[in-house]
Structure formats: structure tokens, C-alpha cells
Design a protein around this motif. Structure first.
Motif, PDB file in Angstrom:
ATOM      1  N   GLY A 114      43.183 -14.681  10.799  1.00 25.25           N
ATOM      2  CA  GLY A 114      44.088 -14.343   9.887  1.00 25.25           C
ATOM      3  C   GLY A 114      45.460 -14.223  10.482  1.00 25.25           C
ATOM      4  O   GLY A 114      46.038 -14.638  11.296  1.00 25.25           O
ATOM      5  N   PRO A 146      38.007  -5.502   5.836  1.00 20.95           N
ATOM      6  CA  PRO A 146      37.316  -6.584   5.251  1.00 20.95           C
ATOM      7  C   PRO A 146      36.530  -6.481   4.284  1.00 20.95           C
ATOM      8  O   PRO A 146      35.913  -5.394   3.857  1.00 20.95           O
ATOM      9  CB  PRO A 146      36.595  -6.989   6.456  1.00 20.95           C
ATOM     10  CG  PRO A 146      36.141  -5.804   7.227  1.00 20.95           C
ATOM     11  CD  PRO A 146      37.337  -4.990   7.049  1.00 20.95           C
ATOM     12  N   GLN A 180      39.361  -5.087  10.733  1.00 20.00           N
ATOM     13  CA  GLN A 180      39.537  -6.286  11.445  1.00 20.00           C
ATOM     14  C   GLN A 180      40.821  -6.509  11.910  1.00 20.00           C
ATOM     15  O   GLN A 180      41.925  -6.243  11.373  1.00 20.00           O
ATOM     16  CB  GLN A 180      39.009  -7.474  10.380  1.00 20.00           C
ATOM     17  CG  GLN A 180      37.700  -7.653  10.033  1.00 20.00           C
ATOM     18  CD  GLN A 180      36.907  -8.039  11.314  1.00 20.00           C
ATOM     19  OE1 GLN A 180      37.497  -8.943  12.203  1.00 20.00           O
ATOM     20  NE2 GLN A 180      35.499  -7.927  11.385  1.00 20.00           N
ATOM     21  N   PRO A 236      42.353  -9.562  13.259  1.00 22.34           N
ATOM     22  CA  PRO A 236      41.964 -11.025  13.401  1.00 22.34           C
ATOM     23  C   PRO A 236      42.905 -11.505  14.470  1.00 22.34           C
ATOM     24  O   PRO A 236      44.168 -11.458  14.683  1.00 22.34           O
ATOM     25  CB  PRO A 236      42.232 -11.682  11.915  1.00 22.34           C
ATOM     26  CG  PRO A 236      43.503 -10.685  11.558  1.00 22.34           C
ATOM     27  CD  PRO A 236      43.048  -9.186  12.170  1.00 22.34           C
ATOM     28  N   HIS A 260      41.187  -7.199   2.295  1.00 21.82           N
ATOM     29  CA  HIS A 260      41.255  -8.618   2.188  1.00 21.82           C
ATOM     30  C   HIS A 260      39.789  -9.141   2.208  1.00 21.82           C
ATOM     31  O   HIS A 260      38.983  -8.563   2.946  1.00 21.82           O
ATOM     32  CB  HIS A 260      42.187  -9.295   3.423  1.00 21.82           C
ATOM     33  CG  HIS A 260      43.561  -9.298   2.952  1.00 21.82           C
ATOM     34  ND1 HIS A 260      44.264 -10.039   2.569  1.00 21.82           N
ATOM     35  CD2 HIS A 260      44.271  -8.156   3.340  1.00 21.82           C
ATOM     36  CE1 HIS A 260      45.726  -9.809   2.705  1.00 21.82           C
ATOM     37  NE2 HIS A 260      45.562  -8.466   3.125  1.00 21.82           N
ATOM     38  N   ILE A 277      37.181 -11.834   2.891  1.00 27.96           N
ATOM     39  CA  ILE A 277      36.762 -12.480   4.127  1.00 27.96           C
ATOM     40  C   ILE A 277      35.737 -13.713   3.874  1.00 27.96           C
ATOM     41  O   ILE A 277      34.887 -13.445   3.106  1.00 27.96           O
ATOM     42  CB  ILE A 277      36.123 -11.616   5.536  1.00 27.96           C
ATOM     43  CG1 ILE A 277      36.209 -12.113   6.481  1.00 27.96           C
ATOM     44  CG2 ILE A 277      34.955 -11.224   4.763  1.00 27.96           C
ATOM     45  CD1 ILE A 277      35.984 -11.287   7.721  1.00 27.96           C
ATOM     46  N   GLN A 313      40.702 -14.806   6.871  1.00 25.74           N
ATOM     47  CA  GLN A 313      41.153 -13.953   6.089  1.00 25.74           C
ATOM     48  C   GLN A 313      41.559 -14.531   4.931  1.00 25.74           C
ATOM     49  O   GLN A 313      42.342 -15.272   5.264  1.00 25.74           O
ATOM     50  CB  GLN A 313      42.256 -12.951   6.957  1.00 25.74           C
ATOM     51  CG  GLN A 313      42.856 -11.957   5.967  1.00 25.74           C
ATOM     52  CD  GLN A 313      44.061 -11.312   7.154  1.00 25.74           C
ATOM     53  OE1 GLN A 313      44.423 -11.633   7.913  1.00 25.74           O
ATOM     54  NE2 GLN A 313      44.734 -10.322   6.207  1.00 25.74           N
TER      55      GLN A 313
END
Length: 307
Positions: free
Chosen positions: A176, A182, A193, A195, A280, A282, A297
Motif C-alpha cells: 500500500g 483495514p 496495517q 503496508p 481502507h 483491503i 490497500q
């Protein structure tokens, strides 16, 4: 402050035995911090032969010289040779990483089994794999793991739920652009998360004229401008800890020159308030230079979508 997390995935017995000590020595010499995420059970790398039927796999193998990086013996583990139990055989090495001051966490129990099986696995299978890893981690380090980073950026909804239930403070299971909370099919998972934001060396080498000699220049060009919440770079003990160690040293020098503080997942996460992290979605997607799908993401999740 410019921040760049060094997330080190340790996939194999050979990577643990040889690559990890080399990385520890290099990082200490350059005064760089990092998070080491360990595979804690059997090394069954040879079973990855099933991926030959996956789109783009053979192209990646030819670009990155898998035999040169992993060695013939490793590629036989789990097929013609029994897979060594990494956590049992290398417990002293794993403990020495923590004793040297580096963050440690969980990558998986069986790397190939998780990477190739978790996407379509049920809750019982997923929980057993994670329980094996968390139990072994506690046996080695005498405490519970707080950080998780999925093998191959592969997860399922059961695994994501377990991140919050087991008590991980942060997880790095996808690709991401910035830290987030998430959301899986409108279900919010209460474990931030962090990423991976940058391409890995094996995704870059062999593409568009990039090779071992100039890949560091390509990556340093991508980090010239620093995002507000920093970068997360994933490297591997089997690559940057061995054949690509000189390349990694060039990156360390370059990032120091660019003014980055090289740090850990937990230290990045400590500066973030989960309450204010964006949510966001996932989902599954593709990343240039890597075969198969992995978690990425997605768009920011807005509660209005549920209305």
C-alpha cells in the motif's frame, strides 16, 4: 522527520542460518534499526514447485536466479529432503537478534504452506497455523509476539480477525501507500496495517534495464521524496542477507544521505493514533514484478457506503 522501516522477512532455514547474522552485523555497523519477522516451523521451500503453473512465476524465476539465491539444497526441502525445523534448529540465532536490540515478530509457521494455502483456508486451518507460530515464538523469546507480517502478503478474513484477537499491536500484511485500519467486506479489523510501500529488489531486478549494479539507484530515486508517514521496505534474509548484501549496504548509505531514520514497525506505529488512522478496504490485486495476487490497500472506506 524522514522515516523508513526496514522489515526483514526470514523465509528459510538457510536464510536464518546465514543471512540473518550477516544482516545483524551490517545493520549494527551502520547504526540502522529493523524488524525481523521469522518463519518458525519447517522449511518446505521445495514445495513451491507447484507455483510453476502460476502466471508470471517462471518469468520471475528466470529474472531473479532463484537457485543462486536459495541454493540447491533449500529447493529440495519438503520434497526430496526433509524440511529442517527452523525455530528448533536456529533458536539461538533468533534470540540473538532480539539481544542485539532489534525488533522480532512472526512471519509464519510454514512459509510455503501459508503463502500457497491461506487465501482459501477455513478458520480452523488458519487459527492452527497461527497458534503454532505464536506458541513457538513464545517458547523462543519468553514473551508473546507483538508484530506480524504475512508470508507473501497473503491473508484471509479469519487471519485478519486473529490479528486483533491474538493481540498484535501492528501488522504488515499487504502492499500500500500509508498506514491504515483495514476493512474487509465492510468489516473493520482493529489492528493497524503498516503496508509495504516500496517495491522489493527481486521485483525490480531484470526489468527495464535494472540489474544488481543499478537497482539501488532506482530505489533511491523512489525515496527521494518522503511521505508524511514514512516508507516500509521489505527485504529478505535470503536475498539482501546473502548475494544482494552489497546492494543493501548501498541502500543503507543512500538512505542515510537522504536523511532517513531507519527504524522498526513498532516505532512507526507508536507515532500513530489508531483512532485517527484512515480506514481502507483491503482486497486482492497484482504488483508489478511479482507473480500471482496478493493483498493490497484499496480505496478509503466511508461509513456512508453502508447507508
Amino acid at each position: 522527520m524522514r522515516t523508513l522501516v526496514l522489515k526483514i522477512d526470514v523465509d528459510t532455514y538457510r536464510g536464518t542460518l546465514i543471512g540473518v547474522p550477516r544482516l545483524v552485523e551490517l545493520l549494527l555497523r551502520h547504526r540502522a534499526d529493523a524488524s525481523f519477522l521469522f518463519s518458525l516451523g519447517p522449511d518446505h521451500t521445495g514445495r513451491a514447485i507447484k507455483r510453476v503453473f502460476r502466471r508470471g512465476f517462471m518469468q520471475k524465476v528466470s529474472r531473479t536466479s532463484v537457485l543462486a539465491h536459495y541454493g540447491f539444497k533449500t529447493l529440495m526441502y519438503g520434497t526430496l529432503l526433509p524440511g529442517p525445523d527452523i525455530g528448533r534448529c536456529c533458536a539461538g540465532i533468533l534470540r540473538s537478534v532480539g539481544e542485539a536490540g532489534f525488533e522480532t515478530g512472526i512471519h509464519c509457521w510454514d512459509h510455503i504452506r501459508w503463502q500457497d494455502g491461506v487465501r482459501h483456508a477455513d478458520a480452523r486451518w488458519t487459527e492452527r497455523e497461527l497458534q503454532l507460530a505464536t506458541k513457538r515464538y513464545s517458547e523462543i523469546f519468553g514473551e508473546a509476539a507483538r508484530i506480524h507480517g504475512a508470508a507473501g502478503w497473503q491473508m484471509n478474513p479469519h487471519a485478519l480477525r486473529l490479528m486483533q484477537r491474538v493481540g498484535f499491536s501492528h501488522s504488515s500484511d499487504c502492499r500500500g501507500t500509508h498506514p491504515f485500519m483495514p476493512v474487509w467486506n465492510a468489516e473493520i479489523v482493529n489492528c493497524p496495517q503498516l503496508p509495504t510501500t516500496l517495491p522489493t529488489l527481486d521485483e525490480l531486478i531484470g526489468v527495464d534495464g535494472v540489474d544488481d549494479g543499478n537497482v539501488h539507484e532506482h530505489l533511491l530515486a523512489l525515496t527521494r521524496d518522503a511521505p508524511v508517514n514514512g516508507h516500509v521496505f521489505t527485504l529478505h534474509a535470503e536475498l539482501e542477507g546473502m548475494k544482494l548484501l552489497p546492494v543493501f549496504e548501498k541502500l543503507l548509505l543512500g538512505w542515510h544521505e537522504q536523511g532517513y531514520t531507519l527504524t522498526t514497525l513498532s516505532k512507526l506505529g507508536a507515532g500513530l493514533d489508531p483512532y485517527y488512522l484512515p480506514r481502507h478496504e483491503i482486497h486482492w490485486g497484482r504488483v508489478p514484478g511479482r507473480s500471482g495476487e496478493l493483498l493490497v490497500q484499496g480505496a478509503e472506506f466511508l461509513n456512508e457506503r453502508l447507508a
